[in-house]
Every structure is written in structure tokens, then in C-alpha cells.
Write an enzyme that holds these catalytic residues in place. Structure first.
Site, PDB file in Angstrom:
ATOM      1  N   GLY A  45       1.136  -0.974   0.658  1.00 53.34           N
ATOM      2  CA  GLY A  45      -0.081   0.226   0.450  1.00 53.34           C
ATOM      3  C   GLY A  45       0.739   1.558   0.239  1.00 53.34           C
ATOM      4  CB  CYS A  46       3.768   1.921   1.778  1.00 60.41           C
ATOM      5  SG  CYS A  46       2.390   2.222   4.179  1.00 60.41           S
ATOM      6  CB  THR A  47       5.553   0.634  -2.445  1.00 55.05           C
ATOM      7  OG1 THR A  47       5.705   0.111  -2.286  1.00 55.05           O
ATOM      8  CG2 THR A  47       5.778   0.317  -4.021  1.00 55.05           C
ATOM      9  CB  ALA A  50       5.472   5.955  -2.551  1.00 52.94           C
TER      10      ALA A  50
END
Length: 155
Positions: A45-47, A50
Site C-alpha cells: 500500500g505504501c509503495t 508513494a
């Protein structure tokens, strides 16, 4: 933790970036700023989030916005993440979670039906004077940047 609201003055901070350099909120005075808080570098999710910011950066910058990401990750992990995903904006390290807490982006949240304490995926947009113009909490990683661009009338 209390959350920031529109009209609040953003709490000042100085944190290390992925290169070990110091970055302060004051470095962005005179520019609008998007700060996104995320749980952990190199997670799916963070990738996604970002990379969405990376892919939208020229549109945001053309509209006068700078972007920074803040997580509890150490600078070394942020450096690997920046290189791996070719990120072109600063990622800042807040291992003590003091900035996360000051911005209301750390605390109790629901995860798979359980209440846990952790990073609350959040985005705070500031004006040129460091005043909150758009606070968003509990955002979803997928589609968030598109929704933010629409809210900022960029799309």
C-alpha cells in the site's frame, strides 16, 4: 491524539531525510506543501501511494505544491525505498513518532477488525504560511492521490 483541522498552524519539525540530511518545515515556507504520513516503506500500500505521488509530482509542482512523505522508518530504509521506486521527493524519518503524533497521524486505528496503535495513513496540505488547508485522515493508499488532486482542483 487530536487531529489537525483547517486553519490550524502546522507543528514545526526537523527530521532526517533518506540521505541523513536535515529537513525542516520552515524549509518550505513560501510554497504550498503536501505532507503524507504512511506506515512503512516497501509495503504494497505504501509503495502504491508513494509511486502515485511520484507520478503526480509534476502536476503538483506546477500548481505550486511540494511533497514530502513521513514514516517511522530509519533513513537507511528510506534510502533503499527511494532508490528502488525512483522517488523524486524527500522521505523523512520519524522513528520516535513525535511528528506523527503532533499531526494526529499516529494512534488507535482499526486493522482487519482489530483496534491497534500505529500510523494512521494521512495527508495534510499546507498553504505558503504553514496553515492547514486540507487535512485528510484514514485515507486509502489506492486512489488517494487522484482524490487529493481533485480536492485541490488540479484534475
Amino acid at each position: 491524539m487530536p487531529r489537525l483541522e483547517t486553519g490550524d498552524i502546522a507543528p514545526d519539525f526537523t527530521l532526517q531525510d533518506s540521505t541523513g540530511g536535515k529537513v525542516s518545515l520552515g524549509d518550505f515556507r513560501g510554497r504550498k506543501l503536501v505532507i503524507f504520513f504512511y506506515p512503512a516503506a516497501m509495503t504494497p500500500g505504501c509503495t502504491k501511494e508513494a509511486c502515485d505521488f511520484r507520478d503526480s509530482l509534476s502536476t503538483l509542482r506546477d500548481a505550486g505544491y511540494d511533497v514530502i512523505g513521513i514514516s517511522p522508518d530509519v533513513p537507511e530504509k528510506l534510502a533503499r525505498f527511494t532508490e528502488q521506486e525512483a522517488l523524486t521527493y524527500p522521505l523523512l524519518s520519524d522513528p520516535d513518532k513525535q511528528v506523527l503524533e503532533a499531526y494526529g497521524a499516529y494512534g488507535e486505528k482499526k486493522l482487519y477488525g482489530k483496534t491497534i496503535t500505529g500510523v494512521i495513513r494521512s495527508t495534510i496540505v499546507l498553504d505558503e504560511d504553514g496553515v492547514v488547508v486540507l487535512p485528510k485522515y484514514n485515507v486509502r493508499a489506492t486512489g488517494h492521490v487522484a482524490a487529493l488532486s481533485k480536492a485541490l482542483k488540479l484534475a
